[in-house]
Design an enzyme around this catalytic site. Structure first.
Site, mmCIF file in Angstrom:
data_model
loop_
_atom_site.group_PDB
_atom_site.id
_atom_site.type_symbol
_atom_site.label_atom_id
_atom_site.label_comp_id
_atom_site.label_asym_id
_atom_site.label_seq_id
_atom_site.Cartn_x
_atom_site.Cartn_y
_atom_site.Cartn_z
ATOM 1 N N HIS A 1 126.534 -9.196 91.575
ATOM 2 C CA HIS A 1 126.692 -10.451 91.793
ATOM 3 C C HIS A 1 128.160 -10.823 92.408
ATOM 4 O O HIS A 1 128.743 -11.725 92.171
ATOM 5 C CB HIS A 1 126.379 -11.449 90.541
ATOM 6 C CG HIS A 1 125.780 -12.587 90.789
ATOM 7 N ND1 HIS A 1 126.215 -13.877 90.881
ATOM 8 C CD2 HIS A 1 124.362 -12.896 91.309
ATOM 9 C CE1 HIS A 1 125.453 -14.900 91.102
ATOM 10 N NE2 HIS A 1 124.260 -14.305 91.406
ATOM 11 N N ASN B 1 119.805 -24.372 95.208
ATOM 12 C CA ASN B 1 120.038 -24.357 93.887
ATOM 13 C C ASN B 1 121.593 -25.051 93.881
ATOM 14 O O ASN B 1 122.354 -24.664 94.357
ATOM 15 C CB ASN B 1 120.030 -23.154 93.311
ATOM 16 C CG ASN B 1 119.857 -23.010 92.006
ATOM 17 O OD1 ASN B 1 119.527 -24.104 91.115
ATOM 18 N ND2 ASN B 1 120.168 -21.974 91.191
ATOM 19 N N TYR C 1 127.261 -12.880 84.414
ATOM 20 C CA TYR C 1 125.938 -13.085 85.124
ATOM 21 C C TYR C 1 124.502 -12.550 84.707
ATOM 22 O O TYR C 1 124.662 -11.437 84.474
ATOM 23 C CB TYR C 1 126.156 -12.750 86.784
ATOM 24 C CG TYR C 1 124.957 -12.979 87.284
ATOM 25 C CD1 TYR C 1 124.428 -14.007 87.876
ATOM 26 C CD2 TYR C 1 124.025 -11.462 87.860
ATOM 27 C CE1 TYR C 1 123.213 -14.234 88.389
ATOM 28 C CE2 TYR C 1 122.863 -12.010 88.337
ATOM 29 C CZ TYR C 1 122.515 -13.137 88.683
ATOM 30 O OH TYR C 1 121.210 -13.446 89.260
HETATM 31 C C1 GCO Z 1 119.373 -13.036 92.263
HETATM 32 C C2 GCO Z 1 120.489 -14.044 92.339
HETATM 33 C C3 GCO Z 1 120.427 -15.366 91.631
HETATM 34 C C4 GCO Z 1 121.535 -16.310 92.078
HETATM 35 C C5 GCO Z 1 120.986 -17.725 92.202
HETATM 36 C C6 GCO Z 1 122.122 -18.784 92.468
HETATM 37 O O1 GCO Z 1 119.682 -12.026 92.378
HETATM 38 O O2 GCO Z 1 118.201 -13.649 91.847
HETATM 39 O O3 GCO Z 1 121.632 -13.386 92.207
HETATM 40 O O4 GCO Z 1 120.046 -15.288 90.378
HETATM 41 O O5 GCO Z 1 122.455 -16.197 90.985
HETATM 42 O O6 GCO Z 1 119.919 -17.585 93.119
HETATM 43 O O7 GCO Z 1 121.536 -19.983 92.572
HETATM 44 MG MG MG Z 2 121.470 -11.474 93.301
#
Ligand code: GCO
Ligand code: MG
Length: 408
Positions: free
Chosen positions: A217, A37, A160
């Site tokens: 996160h 990603n 996040y």
């Molecule tokens: C999750 C992750 C993702 C990441 C993403 C970054 O738990 O699914 O933290 O949301 O932020 O994969 O590219």
């Molecule tokens: Mg995650």
């Protein structure tokens, strides 16, 4: 049997999926996912410039030897770009192998340990009321487990996993397409004050049968993570994810001394060497690697076996950026793994995505049922693929209120 050619496609509906197709002289082809990603073109180039030329003429059935050839042959080993490229090749070779056997892939691992694999969905809300609506939306669909991310009052920007828009509670997928990264502001104190209250309200409203997960996160310091974990222990989370950045793995000892909250880590790991300390020291309960950038099925299966020895269960990464190919590879492992835990799930379900990656895998009542098609059980429509092109995007960059750069 020989590999005759291989192609890489970059693009997809709202995501730059990196798809590898390996052709053989017997007409059987294999598919793999190399999507990294926000850095998608890098594994694509790695495949095109360095790996595909070495694949031509090799016997596709020798997936172990081909994995070792690329991993040990690279000299500068590991890292997400190389491991995503190796991962795509490995998935495609297992796809070919299972198609040759005329069996769904899970049969080659040892068959099914369960019919359906438990999934968790992403519930999200700009505020707690939105989050409750989001959870209700997933409960209506039969989900038994949800990850909950909630906007924090007075946080200068959304944090996040949380939408900017009030009412945006379904299938929230971040749009990362920008010329330079967006910036977000993070305030640990506000988060640590509010999030336990939000969890309290959710337990009040939804009771304790609902499996609740939460993703920090990577944003807390070790002491803060220990304090937070201790405080939320009473809400009986299914897991607390990435409480601290996992580079400092011994930091988790501190959390473990203060709390029994289950910990899930590993979505940014690329190899068994990133996992083995955490697993062997019992510093985690769930391992979060994925079949793309942890080197494919061959390598992830080794991680699953190591985890099983230490009572660590799987909880594979399944963010929106994973293509249905990676999700299928993981679904076959999930069907087999004796130490399966849960699977994060967002990707399938849009008509555009289903048209690009046709498959008979199904999701019902928050469970994933793997299809009995030979191989991975996912195809790739090249005509559909021609509709999409690469769009550059970045993860946001996070700063503290005073401007200090923090962890996204
Ligand atoms: C999750 C992750 C993702 C990441 C993403 C970054 O738990 O699914 O933290 O949301 O932020 O994969 O590219
Ligand atoms: Mg995650």
């Amino acid at each position: 049997m020989k590999i005759t050619s291989a192609k890489v496609f970059v693009g997809g509906p709202k995501k730059n999926y990196v798809t590898l197709k390996i052709m053989t002289d017997e007409g059987v082809y294999g598919l793999g996912d190399a999507t990294l990603n926000c850095r998608e073109t890098l594994p694509a180039h790695y495949l095109q410039e360095y790996l595909i030329p070495c694949l031509i003429g090799k016997d596709p059935r020798n997936s172990e030897d081909i994995w070792q050839y690329f991993y040990r042959g690279a000299y500068f080993r590991r890292g997400p770009i190389a491991m995503a490229a190796f991962g795509a090749i490995d998935m495609a070779l297992w796809d070919i192998k299972a198609k040759l056997a005329g069996m769904p892939l899970y049969q080659l691992f040892g068959g099914k340990s369960r019919e359906g694999a438990l999934l968790y969905a992403h519930a999200t809300g700009k505020d707690i009321a939105d989050l409750e609506d989001s959870i209700a939306f997933y409960l209506d669909q039969g989900y038994k487990a949800v990850r909950v991310q909630c906007g924090i009052p007075d946080m200068p920007t959304s944090s996040y996993g949380v939408s900017e828009t009030k009412g945006d509670v379904k299938n929230y997928i971040t749009n990362f397409v920008t010329n330079v990264p967006a910036e977000e502001i993070w305030d640990t104190e506000k988060y640590m004050r509010y999030m336990p209250k939000a969890l309290d309200r959710l337990r009040d409203k939804f009771g304790f049968d609902l499996k609740i997960l939460h993703d920090v996160h990577h944003r807390l310091l070790p002491r803060e993570a220990a304090e937070f974990a201790k405080e939320v222990e009473q809400y009986k989370l299914f897991w607390l994810e990435d409480p601290t950045p996992a580079e400092d793995q011994d930091a988790l000892k501190f959390l473990r001394q203060h709390s029994t909250v289950p910990v899930a880590i590993g979505e940014v790991f690329n190899s068994i060497y990133d996992c083995n300390h955490l697993i062997q020291q019992n510093l985690i309960d769930f391992i979060r690697v994925c079949c793309t950038y942890a080197g494919g099925i061959t390598h992830v299966k080794r991680i699953v076996d190591l985890a099983g020895l230490h009572n660590v269960r799987t909880g594979f990464h399944g963010a929106p950026s994973h293509s249905p190919l990676c999700m299928a590879a993981q679904a076959h492992l999930n069907a087999w793994a004796p130490n399966f835990g849960i699977q994060e799930y967002l990707v399938l379900g849009t008509p555009e995505c289903d048209a690009l990656f046709p498959s008979n895998h199904t999701v019902k009542d928050g469970m994933f049922f793997v299809s009995d098609e030979p191989g991975l059980g996912v195809d790739f429509d090249e005509k559909e693929a021609a509709r999409y092109e690469f769009q550059r995007g970045y993860h946001p960059v996070t700063r503290l209120q005073d401007g200090t750069v923090w962890n996204y």
